[in-house]
Design a protein around this motif. Structure first.
Motif, mmCIF file in Angstrom:
data_model
loop_
_atom_site.group_PDB
_atom_site.id
_atom_site.type_symbol
_atom_site.label_atom_id
_atom_site.label_comp_id
_atom_site.label_asym_id
_atom_site.label_seq_id
_atom_site.Cartn_x
_atom_site.Cartn_y
_atom_site.Cartn_z
ATOM 1 N N TRP A 158 -1.657 -4.037 -5.224
ATOM 2 C CA TRP A 158 -0.760 -2.900 -5.086
ATOM 3 C C TRP A 158 -1.614 -1.646 -5.151
ATOM 4 N N VAL A 159 -1.454 -0.756 -4.188
ATOM 5 C CA VAL A 159 -2.205 0.497 -4.168
ATOM 6 C C VAL A 159 -1.214 1.656 -4.197
ATOM 7 N N LEU A 160 -1.459 2.592 -5.084
ATOM 8 C CA LEU A 160 -0.657 3.810 -5.177
ATOM 9 C C LEU A 160 -1.588 4.984 -4.933
ATOM 10 N N GLY A 161 -1.255 5.827 -3.972
ATOM 11 C CA GLY A 161 -2.119 6.949 -3.625
ATOM 12 C C GLY A 161 -1.408 8.276 -3.740
ATOM 13 N N ASP A 162 -2.178 9.328 -3.801
ATOM 14 C CA ASP A 162 -1.659 10.691 -3.856
ATOM 15 C C ASP A 162 -1.247 11.121 -2.456
ATOM 16 N N LEU A 163 -0.078 10.646 -2.029
ATOM 17 C CA LEU A 163 0.383 10.954 -0.678
ATOM 18 C C LEU A 163 0.795 12.408 -0.520
ATOM 19 N N ALA A 164 1.270 13.037 -1.584
ATOM 20 C CA ALA A 164 1.629 14.460 -1.501
ATOM 21 C C ALA A 164 0.388 15.280 -1.179
ATOM 22 N N GLY A 165 -0.715 14.994 -1.854
ATOM 23 C CA GLY A 165 -1.958 15.702 -1.579
ATOM 24 C C GLY A 165 -2.501 15.390 -0.195
ATOM 25 N N LEU A 166 -2.426 14.123 0.206
ATOM 26 C CA LEU A 166 -2.892 13.718 1.531
ATOM 27 C C LEU A 166 -2.074 14.409 2.617
ATOM 28 N N ASP A 167 -0.744 14.388 2.479
ATOM 29 C CA ASP A 167 0.109 15.015 3.489
ATOM 30 C C ASP A 167 -0.099 16.523 3.552
ATOM 31 N N ALA A 168 -0.347 17.163 2.423
ATOM 32 C CA ALA A 168 -0.632 18.602 2.424
ATOM 33 C C ALA A 168 -1.916 18.879 3.207
ATOM 34 N N PHE B 29 -2.671 9.583 12.473
ATOM 35 C CA PHE B 29 -2.610 9.076 11.103
ATOM 36 C C PHE B 29 -1.429 9.719 10.399
ATOM 37 N N ARG B 30 -0.513 8.892 9.900
ATOM 38 C CA ARG B 30 0.687 9.361 9.197
ATOM 39 C C ARG B 30 1.485 10.356 10.032
ATOM 40 N N GLY B 31 1.463 10.169 11.371
ATOM 41 C CA GLY B 31 2.246 11.015 12.263
ATOM 42 C C GLY B 31 1.566 12.313 12.651
ATOM 43 N N TYR B 32 0.297 12.467 12.350
ATOM 44 C CA TYR B 32 -0.434 13.686 12.687
ATOM 45 C C TYR B 32 -1.524 13.396 13.703
ATOM 46 N N ARG B 33 -1.664 14.310 14.653
ATOM 47 C CA ARG B 33 -2.726 14.222 15.655
ATOM 48 C C ARG B 33 -4.081 14.398 14.966
ATOM 49 N N PRO B 34 -5.126 13.843 15.553
ATOM 50 C CA PRO B 34 -6.449 13.979 14.947
ATOM 51 C C PRO B 34 -6.912 15.429 14.876
ATOM 52 N N SER B 35 -7.541 15.757 13.773
ATOM 53 C CA SER B 35 -8.068 17.112 13.581
ATOM 54 C C SER B 35 -9.588 17.153 13.682
ATOM 55 N N THR C 67 -7.812 -2.410 10.261
ATOM 56 C CA THR C 67 -8.298 -1.936 11.555
ATOM 57 C C THR C 67 -7.608 -0.638 11.967
ATOM 58 N N ALA C 68 -6.298 -0.550 11.757
ATOM 59 C CA ALA C 68 -5.553 0.660 12.128
ATOM 60 C C ALA C 68 -6.021 1.870 11.312
ATOM 61 N N VAL C 69 -6.184 1.693 10.018
ATOM 62 C CA VAL C 69 -6.635 2.810 9.174
ATOM 63 C C VAL C 69 -8.048 3.221 9.561
ATOM 64 N N ARG C 70 -8.936 2.241 9.715
ATOM 65 C CA ARG C 70 -10.323 2.555 10.064
ATOM 66 C C ARG C 70 -10.438 3.185 11.460
ATOM 67 N N SER C 71 -9.497 2.890 12.359
ATOM 68 C CA SER C 71 -9.504 3.507 13.688
ATOM 69 C C SER C 71 -9.080 4.972 13.631
ATOM 70 N N GLY D 69 0.809 -1.208 0.000
ATOM 71 C CA GLY D 69 0.000 0.000 0.000
ATOM 72 C C GLY D 69 0.841 1.256 0.000
ATOM 73 N N SER D 70 0.297 2.308 -0.535
ATOM 74 C CA SER D 70 1.033 3.566 -0.609
ATOM 75 C C SER D 70 1.226 4.211 0.757
ATOM 76 N N LEU D 71 0.464 3.802 1.768
ATOM 77 C CA LEU D 71 0.656 4.348 3.111
ATOM 78 C C LEU D 71 1.857 3.716 3.813
ATOM 79 N N GLY D 72 2.591 2.859 3.098
ATOM 80 C CA GLY D 72 3.823 2.302 3.630
ATOM 81 C C GLY D 72 3.742 0.850 4.040
ATOM 82 N N ALA D 73 2.568 0.282 4.000
ATOM 83 C CA ALA D 73 2.414 -1.102 4.438
ATOM 84 C C ALA D 73 2.761 -2.074 3.317
ATOM 85 N N GLU D 74 3.456 -3.135 3.695
ATOM 86 C CA GLU D 74 3.763 -4.230 2.772
ATOM 87 C C GLU D 74 3.680 -5.501 3.593
ATOM 88 N N MET D 75 2.832 -6.445 3.151
ATOM 89 C CA MET D 75 2.623 -7.627 3.979
ATOM 90 C C MET D 75 2.112 -8.794 3.152
#
Length: 140
Positions: A118-128, A89-95, A52-56, A35-41
């Motif tokens: 395989w998932v590729l996401g717009d992480l630049a947009g998400l992080d912004a 999420f991705r090192g950021y406190r909940p907003s 579960t982690a993402v949905r939480s 996954g583009s969020l860094g997970a590989e399993m």
């Protein structure tokens, strides 16, 4: 071309509904995920922990298939992901604010189940969006 039932069920039942029982019905035993969020399993249990982690972290997490094409054992989907940021999420406190981003997913179907994704996401947009909405956690 239509979206394969397995792809539709993967998002509707596993991600959108959070059905753990659907994992065994939809995913191959040795399901491989990157996954583009860094997970590989490999395997169902680690993937369910990831779901579960993402949905939480993202309440009302939802995946929308915008377009999907398939040929033989492969399917490729243009996606939109999103939810309300309620946990770290991705090192950021909940907003408490909504997040959404686009991505693409490449599926390999085998023996009536999903064998690889395989998932590729717009992480630049998400992080912004995360930077604009939330405070980053201090470095460990």
């Amino acid at each position: 071309m239509t979206t394969p039932d397995l792809v539709r069920d993967f998002y509707e039942r596993i991600w959108n509904a959070g059905s753990q029982s659907a994992v065994g019905e939809i995913l191959a035993e040795n399901f491989m995920f990157r996954g583009s969020l860094g997970a590989e399993m490999t395997g169902r249990p680690p993937f369910w922990d990831y779901v579960t982690a993402v949905r939480s972290a993202l309440d009302n997490y939802h995946c929308d298939i915008l377009e999907c094409v398939s040929e033989g054992p492969l399917a490729f989907a243009k996606m939109q992901f999103g939810g309300t940021h309620v946990g770290i999420f991705r090192g950021y406190r909940p907003s408490g604010l909504p997040l959404h981003w686009h991505g693409a997913a490449l599926f390999r179907l085998e023996h009536g189940r999903i064998g690889e994704l395989w998932v590729l996401g717009d992480l630049a947009g998400l992080d912004a969006m995360l930077r604009a909405n939330a405070r980053e956690l201090p470095a460990p």
